[in-house]
Design a protein around this motif. Structure first.
Motif, PDB file in Angstrom:
ATOM      1  N   ASN A 157       0.833  -1.210   0.000  1.00 47.44           N
ATOM      2  CA  ASN A 157       0.000   0.000   0.000  1.00 47.44           C
ATOM      3  C   ASN A 157       0.864   1.254   0.000  1.00 47.44           C
ATOM      4  O   ASN A 157       0.608   2.213  -0.739  1.00 47.44           O
ATOM      5  N   ARG A 160       2.618   1.688  -3.427  1.00 52.16           N
ATOM      6  CA  ARG A 160       1.713   2.210  -4.468  1.00 52.16           C
ATOM      7  C   ARG A 160       1.469   3.702  -4.280  1.00 52.16           C
ATOM      8  O   ARG A 160       1.401   4.459  -5.255  1.00 52.16           O
ATOM      9  N   ASP A 161       1.345   4.125  -3.022  1.00 52.19           N
ATOM     10  CA  ASP A 161       1.209   5.566  -2.751  1.00 52.19           C
ATOM     11  C   ASP A 161       2.463   6.305  -3.198  1.00 52.19           C
ATOM     12  O   ASP A 161       2.391   7.399  -3.769  1.00 52.19           O
ATOM     13  N   ILE A 163       4.691   5.442  -5.629  1.00 53.63           N
ATOM     14  CA  ILE A 163       4.854   5.571  -7.086  1.00 53.63           C
ATOM     15  C   ILE A 163       3.805   6.535  -7.675  1.00 53.63           C
ATOM     16  O   ILE A 163       4.048   7.163  -8.703  1.00 53.63           O
ATOM     17  N   GLU A 164       2.665   6.655  -6.979  1.00 52.01           N
ATOM     18  CA  GLU A 164       1.665   7.630  -7.431  1.00 52.01           C
ATOM     19  C   GLU A 164       2.166   9.048  -7.185  1.00 52.01           C
ATOM     20  O   GLU A 164       2.041   9.921  -8.058  1.00 52.01           O
ATOM     21  N   ARG A 165       2.761   9.275  -6.011  1.00 55.82           N
ATOM     22  CA  ARG A 165       3.321  10.603  -5.700  1.00 55.82           C
ATOM     23  C   ARG A 165       4.455  10.952  -6.655  1.00 55.82           C
ATOM     24  O   ARG A 165       4.579  12.094  -7.093  1.00 55.82           O
ATOM     25  N   GLU A 166       5.278   9.954  -6.957  1.00 54.67           N
ATOM     26  CA  GLU A 166       6.436  10.193  -7.826  1.00 54.67           C
ATOM     27  C   GLU A 166       6.069  10.136  -9.306  1.00 54.67           C
ATOM     28  O   GLU A 166       6.913  10.389 -10.169  1.00 54.67           O
ATOM     29  N   ASN A 167       4.816   9.785  -9.581  1.00 55.63           N
ATOM     30  CA  ASN A 167       4.328   9.695 -10.960  1.00 55.63           C
ATOM     31  C   ASN A 167       5.171   8.711 -11.784  1.00 55.63           C
ATOM     32  O   ASN A 167       5.603   9.002 -12.900  1.00 55.63           O
ATOM     33  N   GLN A 169       5.618   5.036 -13.736  1.00 54.67           N
ATOM     34  CA  GLN A 169       4.906   3.983 -14.446  1.00 54.67           C
ATOM     35  C   GLN A 169       5.675   2.662 -14.281  1.00 54.67           C
ATOM     36  O   GLN A 169       6.869   2.666 -13.967  1.00 54.67           O
ATOM     37  N   LEU A 389       2.334  -4.825  -7.615  1.00 55.26           N
ATOM     38  CA  LEU A 389       1.601  -3.983  -8.570  1.00 55.26           C
ATOM     39  C   LEU A 389       0.527  -4.814  -9.266  1.00 55.26           C
ATOM     40  O   LEU A 389       0.697  -5.225 -10.418  1.00 55.26           O
ATOM     41  N   THR A 391      -2.055  -4.067 -10.678  1.00 53.23           N
ATOM     42  CA  THR A 391      -2.721  -3.435 -11.823  1.00 53.23           C
ATOM     43  C   THR A 391      -1.979  -3.676 -13.134  1.00 53.23           C
ATOM     44  O   THR A 391      -2.465  -3.298 -14.197  1.00 53.23           O
TER      45      THR A 391
END
Length: 523
Positions: A157, A160-161, A163-167, A169, A389, A391
Motif C-alpha cells: 500500500n 503504491r502511494d 509511485i503515485e506521488r512520484e508519478n 509507471q 503492482l 494493476t
C-alpha cells in the motif's frame, strides 16, 4: 580585508555529494567555494573517499546520514565491525533482531575477540551502536521477521502511494537481485551435492559465480546480466575484451557481489542503460530500483544518480522473502533455461558427458546464461510483480504459454545422453534446484566474522586468484581472422543442409574484417 571564513561542518551526505562531483570532474577549488570550505578539506574528502563510501554504504538510514557529521569510531572497533557484519547478515536473511539478541551476540563477540576488561551490552551501548551506523530500528521484542504477511500488505500500500506521488509507471520501476550459480554442475545418476556436482569420471566440480538479474516491472527492459567471477581475466577469456561479453563481468576473489561492485554497476551500467531505455520510450528519465537488504547493497544515499532522478528503494526485511519480484520464479526460470541449454548443446554436439565437462569453460557458460536470460519472457517478469503492482496488465499473446523447463523435458534430453539415461526424476529436480537458495553475498560463520573484524585475510584465496590471472594473451591479426572466415564459408557452402541465413552471417562478418583490415593499412 576579507573576513574570516565561517567554519562549516559537513554532513556525511554532503561528503558523498562532493565525492560524486569529484568523480564527475569537478574541481577542488569550485567545490570549496560551493560548500564554503577550504580546498584542503575537499582534498581530505577525496583522500578518504573509500572510507566515507564504506561507512555510508553500511548505514541503514538516509535521513540520519543527512544529519550525521562524523564517523566517530567505537572504543571497541573490532567488536563494532563484528556486530555490524553479523547484523547485516541477519537482516539480509530476514531473521528477527531484537535488543536482547543484539546484546547477547555483542557479549559473545567481545570475549571471542579476546578483548580486555569487562563489557556490559547495556541499552546505552545499543543506542550508540545504532547511531554510529545510522540503523533506524532494532526491535525491543523478539518478533517474527521473516515472511510477515501483514507487513507485506502495509508495504504494498505504501509503495503504491509512493509511485503515485512520484508519478512512476511500471516501465520506470526496476528490481535487481543476486544469486549464486554453479555453472559447471552436471546431473548424476546418484546424487547432486550443493556446490560439488559429480560427473562420470570426476571426483567433484566446484565452479561458482554470482549472477545478478535486473529488469523493469513490464519485463520489456532486461539489463545485461551482471556476473561476478573470481579472476579478472579467466583463462577461457584469452584475448576477449570483457566489454564485448554478453554480460557485465566483474571480479572479486571469492566471486561474491560486494558494495564496491554494486556501486560501480549502479553508476556505470544501470543508470546509463535506464536513461537510454526511457529516452527511447519518450518517457521522463526517472526510475526507482527496488532492492532487498543484502549486505552488498549500499545505502540509498550512495545509489542515486547525479540529478537524483534515478534512485534505490529498499524492501523491508520482513517482506523481501515473500514479494521480491526476482524471487517469484524469474531467477528460477533463468537457471532452468541455462541447465536445459547445456544438456541440449551436449546432445547436439554428440559428446559424451566426460568430454563435454572437460571442454566447458566459463566463457561458454557466460554465453549460455545470457541466452537463458534472453529466453525469460516479459510475462514471466511482469507476473512476478503482481503482489506489489496488481494493476499490471499481462499482454495477450503466446507469452501465456508455460515456459518453465519441466523435469519431464530434461528427462527426455537425458535419455539421449550417454551415461545419464536412467537418472531419476528426483535427482533431476535436485540438479535443477541445486543452487536455488545460494545467495549472491558471502555468508560468514562466527569464526570468519571474528577473523575479518581482526583484519585477517585469506591469503590462499588471493594467491589462487593471482595464479589464474597471470595468463598470456594470444593476439589474432586481421589476416588470420579473414582466412578462418574464408575457410568456414567454403565449408558451409559444401554442406547441402546449411541454410542461407547462416552463410549470410559469415559473409557479413567477412566484410567487417576486410573493412577493419583496410582501415589498418590506410592508417
Amino acid at each position: 580585508m576579507s573576513g574570516k571564513r565561517k567554519r562549516v561542518v559537513l554532513t556525511i551526505k554532503d561528503k558523498l555529494d562532493i565525492i560524486k562531483k569529484l568523480e564527475d570532474g569537478g574541481s577542488s577549488k569550485q567545490l570549496a567555494v560551493i560548500y564554503g570550505i577550504g580546498e584542503t578539506t575537499v582534498r581530505d574528502i577525496r583522500k578518504n573517499k573509500e572510507k566515507i563510501i564504506t561507512y555510508a554504504s553500511s548505514s541503514d538510514s538516509t535521513s540520519l546520514l543527512a544529519k550525521r557529521k562524523s564517523m566517530k569510531p567505537s572504543m571497541y572497533e573490532e567488536l563494532d565491525r563484528a556486530m555490524l557484519e553479523w547484523f547485516n547478515q541477519q537482516r539480509a536473511k530476514g531473521n528477527p533482531v531484537s535488543g536482547p539478541i543484539c546484546a547477547k551476540r555483542a557479549e559473545f563477540f567481545f570475549y571471542a575477540l579476546g578483548m580486555d576488561g569487562d563489557f556490559n551490552p547495556s541499552a546505552g551501548w545499543l543506542t550508540r551502536f545504532k547511531q554510529r551506523h545510522s540503523i533506524r530500528e532494532i526491535n525491543i521484542r523478539n518478533e517474527r521477521l521473516s515472511g510477515d504477511e501483514t507487513a507485506v500488505e502495509d508495504f504494498c500500500n505504501n509503495f503504491r502511494d509512493f509511485i503515485e506521488r512520484e508519478n512512476l509507471q511500471p516501465e520506470q520501476i526496476y528490481n535487481a537481485d543476486e544469486t549464486g550459480l554453479f555453472w559447471k554442475c552436471l546431473p548424476s545418476r546418484t546424487s547432486v551435492i550443493k556446490g560439488k556436482c559429480t560427473a562420470p569420471g570426476h571426483k567433484s566440480i566446484e565452479e561458482r559465480v554470482t549472477i545478478m538479474c535486473c529488469a523493469n516491472a513490464t519485463g520489456l527492459h532486461k539489463l545485461k546480466l551482471c556476473v561476478v567471477g573470481k579472476a579478472k581475466k579467466p583463462r577461457s577469456f584469452k584475448s576477449t575484451d570483457t566489454s564485448n561479453l554478453p554480460v557485465s563481468y566483474f571480479s572479486q576473489k571469492g566471486a561474491w557481489m560486494d558494495l564496491s561492485i554494486f556501486r560501480q554497476w549502479f553508476d556505470k551500467i544501470f543508470v546509463p542503460q535506464v536513461r537510454e531505455h526511457l529516452r527511447s520510450k519518450g518517457m521522463q528519465e526517472k526510475a526507482v530500483l527496488l532492492l532487498d537488504n543484502s549486505p552488498t547493497h549500499p545505502n540509498e544515499n550512495v545509489l542515486r544518480s547525479d540529478d537524483g532522478q534515478i534512485f534505490a528503494k529498499y524492501l523491508p526485511p520482513n517482506v523481501a522473502s515473500l514479494i521480491q519480484p526476482s524471487n517469484q520464479g524469474v531467477i528460477a526460470t533463468m537457471k532452468r533455461n541455462y541447465r536445459a541449454g547445456l544438456l541440449q548443446n551436449n546432445l547436439e554436439e554428440g559428446n559424451d558427458l566426460r568430454s563435454f565437462w572437460k571442454k566447458l569453460t566459463l566463457l561458454d557458460a557466460l554465453y549460455e546464461i545470457a541466452m537463458a536470460w534472453n529466453l525469460v519472457k516479459p510475462v514471466t517478469i511482469s507476473r512476478a510483480w503482481k503482489k506489489i503492482l496488481p494493476t499490471i496488465e499481462e499482454k495477450e499473446s503466446l507469452d501465456f504459454d508455460e515456459e518453465d523447463i519441466s523435469v519431464a523435458a530434461v528427462a527426455t534430453i537425458l535419455q539421449h545422453t550417454k551415461g545419464l539415461e536412467n537418472v531419476t526424476p528426483e535427482n533431476i529436480e535436485k540438479w535443477l534446484e541445486v543452487d536455488s537458495t545460494e545467495p549472491g553475498y558471502e555468508v560468514l560463520t562466527d569464526s570468519e566474522i571474528i577473523r575479518r573484524a581482526q583484519g585477517q585475510t585469506d591469503e590462499s584465496s588471493e594467491n589462487e586468484e593471482e595464479e589464474i590471472e597471470l595468463i598470456p594473451e594470444k593476439h589474432i591479426n586481421h589476416a588470420a581472422a579473414l582466412q578462418w572466415t574464408e575457410n568456414l564459408l567454403d565449408y558451409l557452402e559444401q554442406q547441402g543442409d546449411m541454410i542461407l541465413p547462416d552463410r549470410l552471417v559469415i559473409r557479413k562478418l567477412r566484410a567487417t574484417i576486410r573493412n577493419k583490415q583496410k582501415m589498418t593499412k590506410s592508417s
